[in-house]
Scaffold this motif. Structure first.
Motif, PDB file in Angstrom:
ATOM      1  N   ASP A 126      -3.873   2.434  -0.242  1.00  0.00           N
ATOM      2  CA  ASP A 126      -4.618   1.248   0.186  1.00  0.00           C
ATOM      3  C   ASP A 126      -3.772   0.015   0.402  1.00  0.00           C
ATOM      4  O   ASP A 126      -3.860  -1.003   1.409  1.00  0.00           O
ATOM      5  CB  ASP A 126      -5.541   0.948  -0.840  1.00  0.00           C
ATOM      6  CG  ASP A 126      -6.451   2.323  -0.557  1.00  0.00           C
ATOM      7  OD1 ASP A 126      -7.066   2.613  -0.149  1.00  0.00           O
ATOM      8  OD2 ASP A 126      -7.636   2.242  -0.920  1.00  0.00           O
ATOM      9  N   GLY A 129      -1.690   0.496   3.303  1.00  0.00           N
ATOM     10  CA  GLY A 129      -1.264   0.414   4.400  1.00  0.00           C
ATOM     11  C   GLY A 129      -2.387  -0.635   4.579  1.00  0.00           C
ATOM     12  O   GLY A 129      -2.240  -1.393   6.076  1.00  0.00           O
ATOM     13  N   ALA A 130      -2.646  -1.545   4.170  1.00  0.00           N
ATOM     14  CA  ALA A 130      -3.167  -2.925   4.277  1.00  0.00           C
ATOM     15  C   ALA A 130      -1.841  -3.749   4.640  1.00  0.00           C
ATOM     16  O   ALA A 130      -1.875  -4.532   5.088  1.00  0.00           O
ATOM     17  CB  ALA A 130      -3.633  -3.493   3.095  1.00  0.00           C
ATOM     18  N   ALA A 131      -0.588  -3.959   3.989  1.00  0.00           N
ATOM     19  CA  ALA A 131       0.805  -4.447   4.488  1.00  0.00           C
ATOM     20  C   ALA A 131       0.828  -4.311   5.158  1.00  0.00           C
ATOM     21  O   ALA A 131       1.833  -4.977   5.852  1.00  0.00           O
ATOM     22  CB  ALA A 131       1.425  -4.372   2.890  1.00  0.00           C
ATOM     23  N   ALA A 826      -2.996   2.875   8.491  1.00  0.00           N
ATOM     24  CA  ALA A 826      -4.241   2.895   7.003  1.00  0.00           C
ATOM     25  C   ALA A 826      -5.183   3.957   7.579  1.00  0.00           C
ATOM     26  O   ALA A 826      -6.105   4.320   7.129  1.00  0.00           O
ATOM     27  CB  ALA A 826      -4.769   1.363   6.953  1.00  0.00           C
TER      28      ALA A 826
END
Lengths: 894, 305
Positions: A126, A129-131, A826
């Motif tokens: 997670d 995926g956000a980064a 993501a």
């Protein structure tokens, strides 16, 4: 004049307020590792560090960099590679490589911050995926990117070892790899295209004089056909070459054009009405949206068809189904399915740089077909084939859209001729997402009738394809080659309207066919109260898929499948299965050359690597034959001057080049032995290395031969199962497309697990299991990456990707990556790839292609999983939140 | 091009994350005015009442990373963390976010006329408005683009501009009855965003999108609530992505105030929230999404019976 520091060097910045950093980097400083893709801050390919912070250089005013320090991909890991670069290389976190510089810049910054704060802890999926949510990879190498980022952060690539299963990986992670868009000759001009603002119009006059009067405009050319009509918004009218882009844009604006606007019709639904204006009249011909030869067909208004050559006892099929419908036969399964238009969205746009030196034409093209393209250009422009040199060292994705002689190439050549200077034509993202081709949309009606004995008795499929001004989409016909039945009625229609033409896209016709057929099979299993895999095992006789069904039945998630009726609550899980096939194709006349030059082994053929990894397949194959490491082989591809190589389409490259490589290796070994006067030492670790090092320069060639039918274990070409039409079809493919259809069916069976959020209409794909039978895997990490990428593209097709148009004007509204939504990192599920390596022993080397078969069943398997989760059948993709919520609402009110 | 330039308004440029794209496409062709940034405009300060003053040039990333902002204005902080992409947040400013132009795909197309570009009609209304409004409040059917505006509206924040020292956010945004994205006049520049003194509260930000990240909201919801003795004492709910301006859900707030949060109050609040909705043919789903978001957020605070 202000300045900034670029990778440690101070450079001045332009005074122009509109100058953007990406253009300064690429055009002024020649730091072409930074790529311009979307121009809107969506895809992240242009990401650089501004005082250490990742920013998108496509939106950053150059002025904003004043006094600051900019680090581009070229400045990362110089002089030594950053651990993140080593991880991307080792774990093959890239394919075509066009997005890779942006990912590398962001991921290295993330790595450094993460390590400073967390030591060698592993970041979660997670967090990663956000980064990396500001980056897009169309090849969808996300699965390996996750792995690379987490392992580099965990410190596993801090050492000095640099290795990769992909031979050109280092050039791609450092920004050194040069693509067509990066080519810059001295005196090179920029070409831009003037496009129609009308969906249908005749151009009554066109005056180039005002454009040519502008200083810096060097050529202006007419691109209209002889009927002087344009039939979609965005159709090319004229082109201008000028010293730079903004001058070329001024030139376009200065061209004086008079239009006579004609009646138009937008979209298949409107175009099929009896009263709709005709799109094609007179001698005008539609574009070919497929890879196949366009055959004659009937036209009724804007509807072309039926084409039904792959039917089998079609009258019986119709009669049986009609009787079952009239009698209310509970076994009859019927439904209508809709699939949307999918844009290829290659991150490197269509691009060509043409340069004449006298009669000799050198043209860099972002193409899937260097060899055939040279012939086509020579013919079209009446040049000597010997004088046409196509170069495509690296290609930033294609997916079927770059297989032919494209408009960008023709325009670059014409402008270069007219201006007497090198000309570059690079499509903008809005051109790429509107006029550069797409997978046609379709409406597919299916009727499937099991007999009283439980066998498949009759299948009817009627598809209406929506390919704008393109025709020849075949969808239903593909249902002939899977699930044998007593009778099949398979009918294809094209509906033309005033929209840009479609083009072949990864498994043309396959994903929509499977979306409809595999859901009908699922429905049939429910009616017959059978496990969907059990029913497929009964109806699908193909031996490759039989093995894959056995594998799928053993999956934990499949064995614990729950009945849909029991599922309630906000989040509902489901599991679905679907099967797919593709033809095993190889290109006739494929030749390879193996040579020893200066004691090094070199392999060459005029193929191109569009990210699929054929360069590495060649290196691996030759290395295996000689007991060497892949890096000991020099691979020369991407040039039409090399021995005839295959087009990267129809999943044919591996099956075309591996067999002649093995034959050439045998020849070369014989030569080496002969010259050395001895066989390699028995028991030596590297018996050939010494002989090669000591050998004088040598050269052998081999041509792809026919397969050994005696080893095919009863498998035949799939076309042979389709009767006489199959034989004709096969003959035509050989004759006109230089492709042979070999024995056996490349196959895939996929099991998808989803979690449906019934409140927000969101589908989360939890895990995808894909079983693939394409014979012996030529290069395992790369094949795995292809399989994973195919799935993610298929999920994009199923869930997010939809071209939207204005229904009145025909303007393409999804002309940017913000509105045309492809999957991000993501959105990537856990992916489990299972290769069944049997089935292709008759192919020398045992390997056939993977690129298409791996994406055929994905949307269908997802739809079956959603059905399993919510008990409602998603008959239209993409299954966006609006569609899913509407489906749920209809279901609850039913 | 000079004759064309004169007919287009000059535009201020902050980080350029919106403007650069419109320059490239040709939608923006007037002069660019780069802003001479005073240092106060790049800082977050706190006054004696504890209220935060956020300079217009503070980046979205800085807001999302600020611990005191997160403590005092949790919904505002979460909204900053939830928009766009990391690279955009790293440079985009809060002033620019508030003053950004519409994301309408007709507006962004340089070849199409629309109300926001001085054209005679809204082509989205009778055309393709898949991402349009479900509260049809004015001539233009595209939702407001600013997530931070929705968050500031939930806090009743104030905008300080070069010509207006106390511009209420609702007056900055207007009521959606004009085709303008905001009420700034030519030459007027946002300098500071003034937040109210903080109060104890729970705050949430959630957006509904088709993918996981990095997408303009189909619908977004900013929620502030305080609960004492099992009853809602204060409530502020703002929906974005659903109307020409961020929409204060006053009806839903009234239902919640004084009540315990239960399945039935959530249901009533949802009904009140969408009572005045006027969806377009393609946007009915946005009302379902708004209900889904309210159930999601309010459900977290549901008191156990």
């Amino acid at each position: 004049m202000s300045s900034a520091t670029f990778n440690g060097r101070t450079e001045s910045l332009p005074a122009d307020a509109d100058a953007l950093l990406v253009d300064v980097l690429r055009d002024q400083l020649h730091l072409t590792g930074t790529k311009l893709v979307c121009g809107a801050g969506v895809c992240g390919a242009c990401t650089v560090l501004l005082d250490g912070v990742p920013v998108v250089s496509c939106l950053l005013p150059a002025k904003a960099a004043a006094g600051k320090s900019i680090t581009t991909v070229e400045g990362i890991g110089a002089p030594r590679l950053h651990p993140m670069q080593k991880a991307f290389m080792a774990l093959d976190a890239l394919q075509c490589g066009f997005c890779t510089p942006g990912f590398i810049v962001e991921a290295t910054a993330f790595h450094d911050l993460w390590r400073a704060a967390h030591g060698a802890a592993t970041p979660s999926r997670d967090v990663i995926g956000a980064a990396l949510s500001g980056h897009l990879c169309r090849c969808s190498a996300y699965d390996n990117i996750f792995r690379a980022v987490s392992e580099a952060c965990a410190g596993r690539y801090d050492g000095d070892v640099v290795a990769s299963p992909r031979v050109e990986a280092r050039d791609k992670v450092t920004g050194a790899a040069k693509y067509t868009v990066d080519i810059k000759h001295d005196g090179q001009l920029e070409g831009l295209v003037l496009r129609s603002p009308h969906a249908h119009a005749r151009i009554t006059s066109i005056d180039f004089a005002p454009a040519l009067a502008i200083p810096g405009v060097k050529a202006a050319i007419d691109l209209l056909d002889s009927d002087r009509e344009v039939r979609f918004v965005g159709q090319q009218i004229a082109a201008v070459a000028a010293i730079d882009r903004s001058t070329a844009a001024k030139g376009l604006a200065a061209i004086k054009i008079a239009y006579s606007v004609l009646p138009s019709v937008i979209g298949a639904d409107a175009a099929r009405h009896a009263s709709a204006p005709l799109v094609f009249t007179g001698n005008a011909t539609p574009a070919n949206a497929s890879e196949g030869t366009v055959m004659r067909a009937r036209w009724k208004g804007n509807v072309r068809g039926p084409t039904a050559a792959f039917s089998q006892k079609k009258k019986k099929a119709r009669a049986w189904i009609a009787a079952a419908r009239a009698a209310g036969d509970p076994r009859l399964v019927e439904g209508t399915y809709r699939t949307s238009i999918q844009q290829h969205t290659s991150l490197e746009p269509h691009a060509a740089v043409a340069r004449f030196d006298g009669d000799r034409l050198t043209i860099h093209v972002s193409t899937q077909s260097v060899f055939e393209l040279a012939g086509k250009i020579a013919k079209r422009f009446k040049l000597d084939r010997q004088n046409v040199h196509i170069v495509a060292e690296h290609v930033g994705g294609g997916f079927g859209s770059k297989g032919t002689l494209g408009n960008e190439t023709m325009i670059a050549i014409q402008l270069a001729r007219s201006a007497n200077a090198p000309v570059r034509v690079v499509f903008d993202r809005d051109e790429e997402l509107s006029v550069a081709g797409y997978r046609p949309g379709a409406e597919i009606q299916v009727s499937l009738l099991p007999g009283a004995d439980g066998a498949l008795k009759a299948l009817s499929m009627r598809a209406h394809a929506d390919a704008g001004t393109g025709v020849n989409s075949m969808i239903s016909g593909l249902a002939r080659l899977i699930y044998p039945a007593e009778a099949k009625d398979l009918v294809d229609f094209d509906i033309v309207s005033n929209l840009p033409p479609g083009a072949p896209f990864r498994g043309p016709g396959g994903p929509p066919m499977a979306f409809a057929l595999e859901q009908a099979i699922d429905d049939a299993a429910l009616r017959l109260e059978l496990d969907p895999i059990v029913l497929r095992k009964r109806w699908d006789t193909n031996q490759n898929r039989q093995r894959l069904y056995d594998w799928a039945q053993g999956l934990e998630c499949w064995r614990t499948i729950a009945k849909p009726a029991t599922k309630t609550g906000r989040y509902r899980r489901g599991v679905g299965v679907a099967a797919g096939y593709w033809l095993y194709l190889w290109q006739l006349n494929t030749k390879v050359e193996l040579s020893v030059v200066g004691g090094r082994l070199s392999a060459s053929t005029a193929v191109q690597d569009i990210g699929t990894g054929i360069r590495s397949v060649i290196a691996d194959t030759v290395a295996r034959e000689f007991g060497l490491e892949a890096h000991e082989i020099d691979v020369r591809i991407g040039s039409s001057n090399l021995p005839e190589g295959p087009t990267s389409g129809g999943s044919r490259t591996t099956a075309s080049v591996v067999p002649p490589l093995i034959q050439a290796a045998d020849k070369l070994k014989a030569e080496l032995n002969k010259r050395a006067g001895r066989a390699p030492k028995p028991g030596s670790n590297a018996p050939w290395r010494d002989l090669i090092a000591a050998s004088p320069d040598l050269r052998v060639t081999a041509q792809r031969g026919e397969d050994d039918a005696s080893l095919a274990r009863g498998q035949r070409s799939l076309l042979k199962d389709a009767g006489w039409i199959g034989t004709i079809f096969g003959w035509m493919m050989r004759r006109f497309s230089h492709m042979a259809v070999g024995a056996g069916a490349p196959s895939s069976v996929q099991v998808v697990e989803v979690e449906v959020d019934t409140w927000l209409g969101h589908v989360r794909v939890v895990q995808v299991h894909t079983g693939i039978a394409v014979g012996r895997v030529a290069s395992m990490p790369l094949a795995r990456g292809q399989a994973a990428g195919s799935i993610i593209q298929g999920l994009g097709y199923a869930l997010y990707e939809c071209r939207e148009v204005d229904p009145k004007s025909g303007v393409i509204l999804t002309a940017g990556l913000e509105d045309y939504r492809i999957p991000g990192i993501a959105d990537t599920p856990l992916i489990d790839v299972h290769f069944d390596e049997g089935g292709f022993d008759h192919v020398l080397g045992g390997s056939v292609g993977i690129g298409e078969v791996a994406t055929v069943p994905t949307a269908a398997a997802l739809a079956n999983a959603v059905y399993n989760a919510i008990g409602l059948r998603p008959r239209e993709i993409p299954l966006r939140p609006d569609r899913l919520l509407s489906l749920l609402e209809k279901g609850s009110s039913a | 091009m000079s004759d064309q330039t004169s007919s287009f308004p000059a535009e201020f440029r902050a980080a350029g994350t919106d403007l650069s794209e419109r320059r490239r496409s040709g939608v923006s062709r007037g002069a660019i005015v780069d802003i001479d940034v005073a240092s106060a405009m790049t800082e977050i300060t706190w006054d004696e009442t504890g209220a935060g003053h956020i300079g217009a040039f503070v980046t979205i990333a800085a807001i999302a990373a600020d611990a005191r902002i997160a403590l005092n204005y949790p919904a505002f902080s979460a909204a900053a963390a939830g928009l766009a992409t990391p690279q955009i947040r790293n440079v985009a400013t809060i002033g620019g976010n508030l003053a950004q132009r519409s994301r309408c795909w007709y507006y962004r197309n340089p070849h199409v006329a629309c109300l926001k570009k001085g054209g005679p009609t809204c082509p989205a209304r009778d055309g393709n408005h898949l991402y349009g409004v479900a509260f049809d409040l004015g001539p233009c059917v595209t939702p407001h683009a600013s997530t931070m505006a929705a968050a500031i509206l939930a806090y009743d924040g104030t905008i300080v501009t070069t010509s207006r020292p106390m511009l209420q956010i609702r007056n900055f945004l207007g009521d959606g009855s004009s085709a303008q994205d905001n009420s700034l006049v030519p030459g007027e520049l946002i300098t500071t965003i003034q937040m109210p003194p903080p109060v104890p509260e729970a705050g949430f930000y959630k957006r509904a999108i088709s993918r996981t990240h990095a997408e303009w909201p189909l619908v977004e919801l900013v929620t502030r609530l305080s609960i004492a003795d099992g009853k809602v004492r204060t409530a502020s709910l703002v929906a974005g992505g659903i109307a020409p301006v961020p929409l204060r859900l006053s009806g839903a707030e009234k239902v919640l105030l004084g009540s315990a949060i239960s399945a039935s109050t959530i249901g009533d609040a949802c009904s009140a929230a969408i009572a005045a909705a006027k969806p377009l043919p393609m946007t009915v789903y946005k009302l379902q999404l708004l209900r889904g978001l309210m159930h999601d957020v309010l459900g977290r605070l549901e008191s156990n019976p």
